[in-house]
Design a protein around this motif. Structure first.
Motif, PDB file in Angstrom:
ATOM      1  N   LEU A  95       2.423  -4.524  -5.804  1.00 40.92           N
ATOM      2  CA  LEU A  95       2.352  -6.054  -5.895  1.00 40.92           C
ATOM      3  C   LEU A  95       3.268  -6.747  -5.093  1.00 40.92           C
ATOM      4  O   LEU A  95       3.148  -7.997  -4.400  1.00 40.92           O
ATOM      5  CB  LEU A  95       2.672  -6.390  -7.361  1.00 40.92           C
ATOM      6  CG  LEU A  95       1.611  -5.699  -8.309  1.00 40.92           C
ATOM      7  CD1 LEU A  95       1.785  -6.246  -9.902  1.00 40.92           C
ATOM      8  CD2 LEU A  95       0.257  -6.667  -8.041  1.00 40.92           C
ATOM      9  N   ARG A  96       4.714  -6.248  -4.857  1.00 43.22           N
ATOM     10  CA  ARG A  96       5.540  -6.935  -3.895  1.00 43.22           C
ATOM     11  C   ARG A  96       5.286  -7.057  -2.657  1.00 43.22           C
ATOM     12  O   ARG A  96       5.418  -7.991  -1.815  1.00 43.22           O
ATOM     13  CB  ARG A  96       6.871  -6.367  -4.367  1.00 43.22           C
ATOM     14  CG  ARG A  96       8.131  -7.168  -3.839  1.00 43.22           C
ATOM     15  CD  ARG A  96       9.477  -6.294  -4.245  1.00 43.22           C
ATOM     16  NE  ARG A  96       9.716  -4.949  -3.625  1.00 43.22           N
ATOM     17  CZ  ARG A  96       9.540  -3.859  -4.578  1.00 43.22           C
ATOM     18  NH1 ARG A  96       9.343  -4.177  -5.835  1.00 43.22           N
ATOM     19  NH2 ARG A  96       9.969  -2.740  -4.058  1.00 43.22           N
ATOM     20  N   ALA A  97       4.908  -5.863  -2.037  1.00 43.82           N
ATOM     21  CA  ALA A  97       4.627  -5.817  -0.482  1.00 43.82           C
ATOM     22  C   ALA A  97       3.585  -4.758  -0.362  1.00 43.82           C
ATOM     23  O   ALA A  97       3.933  -3.699  -0.143  1.00 43.82           O
ATOM     24  CB  ALA A  97       5.861  -5.398   0.145  1.00 43.82           C
ATOM     25  N   PRO A  98       2.191  -5.265  -0.285  1.00 41.97           N
ATOM     26  CA  PRO A  98       1.119  -3.994  -0.034  1.00 41.97           C
ATOM     27  C   PRO A  98       1.425  -3.485   1.316  1.00 41.97           C
ATOM     28  O   PRO A  98       2.013  -4.036   2.210  1.00 41.97           O
ATOM     29  CB  PRO A  98      -0.197  -4.883   0.115  1.00 41.97           C
ATOM     30  CG  PRO A  98       0.203  -6.351  -0.659  1.00 41.97           C
ATOM     31  CD  PRO A  98       1.733  -6.403  -0.463  1.00 41.97           C
ATOM     32  N   PHE A  99       1.111  -2.090   1.413  1.00 42.60           N
ATOM     33  CA  PHE A  99       1.057  -1.328   2.648  1.00 42.60           C
ATOM     34  C   PHE A  99       2.564  -1.110   3.210  1.00 42.60           C
ATOM     35  O   PHE A  99       2.907  -1.238   4.276  1.00 42.60           O
ATOM     36  CB  PHE A  99       0.165  -1.781   4.059  1.00 42.60           C
ATOM     37  CG  PHE A  99      -1.297  -1.909   3.580  1.00 42.60           C
ATOM     38  CD1 PHE A  99      -1.680  -0.614   3.731  1.00 42.60           C
ATOM     39  CD2 PHE A  99      -1.952  -2.836   3.110  1.00 42.60           C
ATOM     40  CE1 PHE A  99      -3.147  -0.501   3.314  1.00 42.60           C
ATOM     41  CE2 PHE A  99      -3.214  -2.859   2.918  1.00 42.60           C
ATOM     42  CZ  PHE A  99      -4.045  -1.445   2.842  1.00 42.60           C
ATOM     43  N   THR A 100       3.286  -1.131   2.334  1.00 47.15           N
ATOM     44  CA  THR A 100       4.816  -0.621   2.533  1.00 47.15           C
ATOM     45  C   THR A 100       5.018   0.626   1.907  1.00 47.15           C
ATOM     46  O   THR A 100       4.402   0.905   0.911  1.00 47.15           O
ATOM     47  CB  THR A 100       5.748  -1.776   2.287  1.00 47.15           C
ATOM     48  OG1 THR A 100       5.590  -2.135   0.789  1.00 47.15           O
ATOM     49  CG2 THR A 100       5.590  -3.042   2.994  1.00 47.15           C
ATOM     50  N   GLY A 101       6.405   1.082   1.899  1.00 48.74           N
ATOM     51  CA  GLY A 101       6.706   2.350   1.288  1.00 48.74           C
ATOM     52  C   GLY A 101       6.076   3.701   1.433  1.00 48.74           C
ATOM     53  O   GLY A 101       5.192   3.767   2.625  1.00 48.74           O
ATOM     54  N   VAL A 102       6.326   4.674   0.847  1.00 47.33           N
ATOM     55  CA  VAL A 102       5.593   5.888   1.055  1.00 47.33           C
ATOM     56  C   VAL A 102       4.052   5.978   0.596  1.00 47.33           C
ATOM     57  O   VAL A 102       3.734   5.656  -0.218  1.00 47.33           O
ATOM     58  CB  VAL A 102       6.502   7.102   0.172  1.00 47.33           C
ATOM     59  CG1 VAL A 102       5.684   8.436   0.398  1.00 47.33           C
ATOM     60  CG2 VAL A 102       7.869   7.129   0.885  1.00 47.33           C
ATOM     61  N   PHE A 103       3.405   6.676   1.541  1.00 47.89           N
ATOM     62  CA  PHE A 103       1.738   6.610   1.161  1.00 47.89           C
ATOM     63  C   PHE A 103       1.533   8.326   1.724  1.00 47.89           C
ATOM     64  O   PHE A 103       1.637   8.627   2.854  1.00 47.89           O
ATOM     65  CB  PHE A 103       1.174   5.798   2.360  1.00 47.89           C
ATOM     66  CG  PHE A 103      -0.383   5.782   2.195  1.00 47.89           C
ATOM     67  CD1 PHE A 103      -0.896   4.923   1.273  1.00 47.89           C
ATOM     68  CD2 PHE A 103      -1.099   6.389   2.870  1.00 47.89           C
ATOM     69  CE1 PHE A 103      -2.268   4.794   0.859  1.00 47.89           C
ATOM     70  CE2 PHE A 103      -2.385   6.544   2.674  1.00 47.89           C
ATOM     71  CZ  PHE A 103      -2.953   5.678   1.969  1.00 47.89           C
ATOM     72  N   ARG A 104       1.151   8.798   0.592  1.00 48.52           N
ATOM     73  CA  ARG A 104       0.814  10.281   0.711  1.00 48.52           C
ATOM     74  C   ARG A 104      -0.475  10.581   0.916  1.00 48.52           C
ATOM     75  O   ARG A 104      -1.369  10.684   0.052  1.00 48.52           O
ATOM     76  CB  ARG A 104       1.669  11.381  -0.496  1.00 48.52           C
ATOM     77  CG  ARG A 104       3.068  10.903  -0.655  1.00 48.52           C
ATOM     78  CD  ARG A 104       3.747  11.360  -1.973  1.00 48.52           C
ATOM     79  NE  ARG A 104       3.117  10.501  -2.882  1.00 48.52           N
ATOM     80  CZ  ARG A 104       3.520  10.249  -4.150  1.00 48.52           C
ATOM     81  NH1 ARG A 104       4.665  11.225  -4.385  1.00 48.52           N
ATOM     82  NH2 ARG A 104       3.131   9.573  -4.995  1.00 48.52           N
ATOM     83  N   LEU A 105      -1.164  11.141   2.102  1.00 52.98           N
ATOM     84  CA  LEU A 105      -2.407  11.456   2.406  1.00 52.98           C
ATOM     85  C   LEU A 105      -2.588  12.933   2.355  1.00 52.98           C
ATOM     86  O   LEU A 105      -1.986  13.490   3.267  1.00 52.98           O
ATOM     87  CB  LEU A 105      -2.695  10.547   3.561  1.00 52.98           C
ATOM     88  CG  LEU A 105      -4.187  10.825   4.134  1.00 52.98           C
ATOM     89  CD1 LEU A 105      -5.155  10.398   3.190  1.00 52.98           C
ATOM     90  CD2 LEU A 105      -4.309  10.359   5.304  1.00 52.98           C
ATOM     91  N   GLY A 106      -3.573  13.436   1.741  1.00 51.95           N
ATOM     92  CA  GLY A 106      -4.028  14.958   1.769  1.00 51.95           C
ATOM     93  C   GLY A 106      -5.269  14.804   2.555  1.00 51.95           C
ATOM     94  O   GLY A 106      -6.206  13.891   2.289  1.00 51.95           O
ATOM     95  N   VAL A 107      -5.428  15.627   3.364  1.00 51.73           N
ATOM     96  CA  VAL A 107      -6.484  15.994   4.307  1.00 51.73           C
ATOM     97  C   VAL A 107      -6.973  17.517   4.518  1.00 51.73           C
ATOM     98  O   VAL A 107      -6.136  18.380   4.456  1.00 51.73           O
ATOM     99  CB  VAL A 107      -6.222  15.542   5.562  1.00 51.73           C
ATOM    100  CG1 VAL A 107      -7.399  15.374   6.673  1.00 51.73           C
ATOM    101  CG2 VAL A 107      -5.615  14.242   5.684  1.00 51.73           C
ATOM    102  N   ILE A 108      -8.249  17.688   4.147  1.00 50.80           N
ATOM    103  CA  ILE A 108      -8.725  19.103   4.094  1.00 50.80           C
ATOM    104  C   ILE A 108      -8.596  19.450   5.780  1.00 50.80           C
ATOM    105  O   ILE A 108      -8.806  18.721   6.608  1.00 50.80           O
ATOM    106  CB  ILE A 108     -10.432  19.074   3.895  1.00 50.80           C
ATOM    107  CG1 ILE A 108     -11.254  18.219   4.511  1.00 50.80           C
ATOM    108  CG2 ILE A 108      -9.919  18.780   2.087  1.00 50.80           C
ATOM    109  CD1 ILE A 108     -12.699  18.411   4.167  1.00 50.80           C
ATOM    110  N   PRO A 109      -8.482  20.738   6.099  1.00 49.88           N
ATOM    111  CA  PRO A 109      -8.434  21.409   7.103  1.00 49.88           C
ATOM    112  C   PRO A 109      -9.571  21.278   8.280  1.00 49.88           C
ATOM    113  O   PRO A 109      -9.531  21.088   9.501  1.00 49.88           O
ATOM    114  CB  PRO A 109      -8.163  22.991   7.059  1.00 49.88           C
ATOM    115  CG  PRO A 109      -7.596  22.916   5.578  1.00 49.88           C
ATOM    116  CD  PRO A 109      -8.360  21.838   4.838  1.00 49.88           C
ATOM    117  N   THR A 110     -10.903  20.831   7.850  1.00 49.95           N
ATOM    118  CA  THR A 110     -11.899  20.750   8.544  1.00 49.95           C
ATOM    119  C   THR A 110     -12.026  19.388   8.886  1.00 49.95           C
ATOM    120  O   THR A 110     -13.261  19.215   9.494  1.00 49.95           O
ATOM    121  CB  THR A 110     -13.419  21.387   8.026  1.00 49.95           C
ATOM    122  OG1 THR A 110     -13.358  20.805   6.724  1.00 49.95           O
ATOM    123  CG2 THR A 110     -13.078  22.918   7.873  1.00 49.95           C
TER     124      THR A 110
END
Length: 335
Positions: A95-110
Motif C-alpha cells: 500500500l505504501r509503495a507498489p512495485f518496491t521491495g523484494v519480489f520472489r518469482l518462481g519459474v519452471i525450467p521449461t
C-alpha cells in the motif's frame, strides 16, 4: 474483561520466532542459524516464552530436542501468528509503495531460459525499484513454495481448458483457477508444440502433421517431475498412444535436443524453445501439426486474495504486451 485478563503477559514476536524455529529444526544451533540469532539468545527467548505461557514447550536432552505435547499444539498457533504478521507487513509495504521491495518469482525450467529475458527486461524498465529474485524449480516445488509464502508469484505451464472458464472468484474478479486450491492463475499466452527430428528423418520439415503420427514414433521425454513430460504424455494419449517407453530421458530440454541430434529419437518442444534449442544442436529439423495443434498455456500464478494482487495483474498485462512478438497466441485479460 477481568483484571487478570488485563494484566496477562503477552509473548513477543521474537519469542514466537525462536520457538517456531526450534519446532521446525528440533535443534537449537540450526534454529538459531536459520533466524540469525545467537544460540544463547534463542534458548533464552524460548525459556521466556515458556514462562510467559506457563507451559513447557520443549524437552531438552543431551542428545536431542523434542517438543512437549503442549509444544506440538502451540507450534501450529505460533506459525499461524507469524504468517499473519508477515502478511500484514507485506500488505502495508504494498500500500505504501507498489512495485518496491523484494519480489520472489518462481519459474519452471521449461520456461525460464526462453521467457526470463523478456520478464527481466520489463521489470528493469517498468519497475526499477523492485528487488526481483528468481527461483527455477519444478512445478510441485513452486506450488509448495507459493502456498507457504516462500514465493510470491509463479510463471508456469497450466492446463488450457477446451472452453474458457469464467473468471475465478477472487477479490479482483480477474484471472482463472484450474483446480489448485488457493491459487489464482492469470493466463499470458498459448503456444503450440512442434516435433523436433534428426536431419534425415522422413517427417522433418512437414507442416501439417496429424497427431496420429505420435503413435509410432520413438519419442524422447524429460525426467519425472517436469510438467512438460506430463503434457507430452497427454498429447500422446489424445493421439491414441497408450504410453511411451522411457528408455532414455533427460533432465532438461538442451540435453533432450542433443539426444535427438544424436539420432536416438524425436521429441516435442514448445515453440518458444525451438529457436534457442535447435540452434545449439546444429542440423535439426522441425515439423508442425495440423490445426488444432497440441499446445500448452503459460500463466502467472498467485495466492488467491494476495495483498499485491493489483501489482501482479499489472505485471501480467505488461508481460502480455511484451510477449506479443513471440511465436505465441496472447490470452486476453479477463478484466
Amino acid at each position: 474483561m477481568t483484571v487478570g485478563n488485563r494484566r496477562r503477559r503477552q509473548p513477543s514476536l521474537a519469542q514466537l520466532r525462536a520457538f517456531s524455529a526450534v519446532a521446525e529444526h528440533l535443534h537449537f544451533r540450526d534454529a538459531a542459524a536459520a533466524i540469525g540469532m545467537s544460540q544463547p539468545a534463542l534458548s533464552g527467548a524460548v525459556s521466556a516464552l515458556e514462562e510467559t505461557l506457563g507451559v513447557t514447550l520443549v524437552e531438552r536432552t543431551t542428545r536431542k530436542v523434542l517438543l512437549s505435547p503442549a509444544g506440538e499444539r502451540l507450534s501450529v498457533r505460533a506459525k499461524a501468528v507469524l504468517e499473519d504478521v508477515e502478511a500484514l507487513i507485506e500488505e502495508a509495504e504494498a500500500l505504501r509503495a507498489p512495485f518496491t521491495g523484494v519480489f520472489r518469482l518462481g519459474v519452471i525450467p521449461t520456461v525460464a531460459p526462453y521467457l526470463l529475458p523478456t520478464v527481466l527486461r520489463q521489470v528493469r524498465v517498468r519497475y526499477p525499484h523492485l528487488d526481483l529474485q528468481v527461483y527455477e524449480e519444478q512445478t510441485a516445488s513452486l506450488l509448495e513454495g507459493l502456498a507457504v509464502g516462500r514465493l510470491d508469484l509463479l510463471l508456469l505451464a497450466v492446463s488450457a481448458p477446451a472452453a474458457e472458464a469464467s473468471p475465478a472468484a477472487s477479490g479482483s474478479g480477474r484471472g482463472y483457477s484450474y483446480g489448485t486450491p488457493g491459487v489464482t492463475e492469470m493466463p499470458l499466452f498459448d503456444e503450440d508444440f512442434v516435433l523436433v527430428t534428426p536431419p534425415d528423418h522422413p517427417l522433418g520439415g512437414r507442416v501439417r502433421l496429424p497427431r496420429a503420427v505420435l503413435r509410432e514414433l520413438n519419442l524422447l521425454l524429460l525426467d519425472e517431475g517436469h510438467c512438460l513430460r506430463d503434457q507430452a504424455l497427454d498429447i500422446c494419449r489424445e493421439a491414441g498412444r497408450a504410453g511411451v517407453a522411457a528408455t532414455t530421458t533427460a533432465a532438461g530440454l538442451s540435453t533432450l535436443v542433443q539426444l535427438v541430434a544424436g539420432g536416438l529419437g524425436v521429441t516435442l518442444l514448445p515453440r518458444t524453445a525451438v529457436e534457442v534449442e535447435t540452434s545449439r544442436a546444429g542440423r535439426l529439423r522441425t515439423a508442425c501439426f495440423t490445426d488444432p495443434a497440441p499446445s500448452r498455456r503459460i500463466a502467472l500464478a498467485m495466492r488467491t486474495g494476495a495483498a499485491r494482487t493489483a501489482e501482479y495483474e499489472e505485471l501480467a498485462a505488461a508481460l502480455r504486451e511484451a510477449m506479443a512478438d513471440l511465436p505465441v497466441r496472447i490470452v486476453p485479460d479477463a478484466a
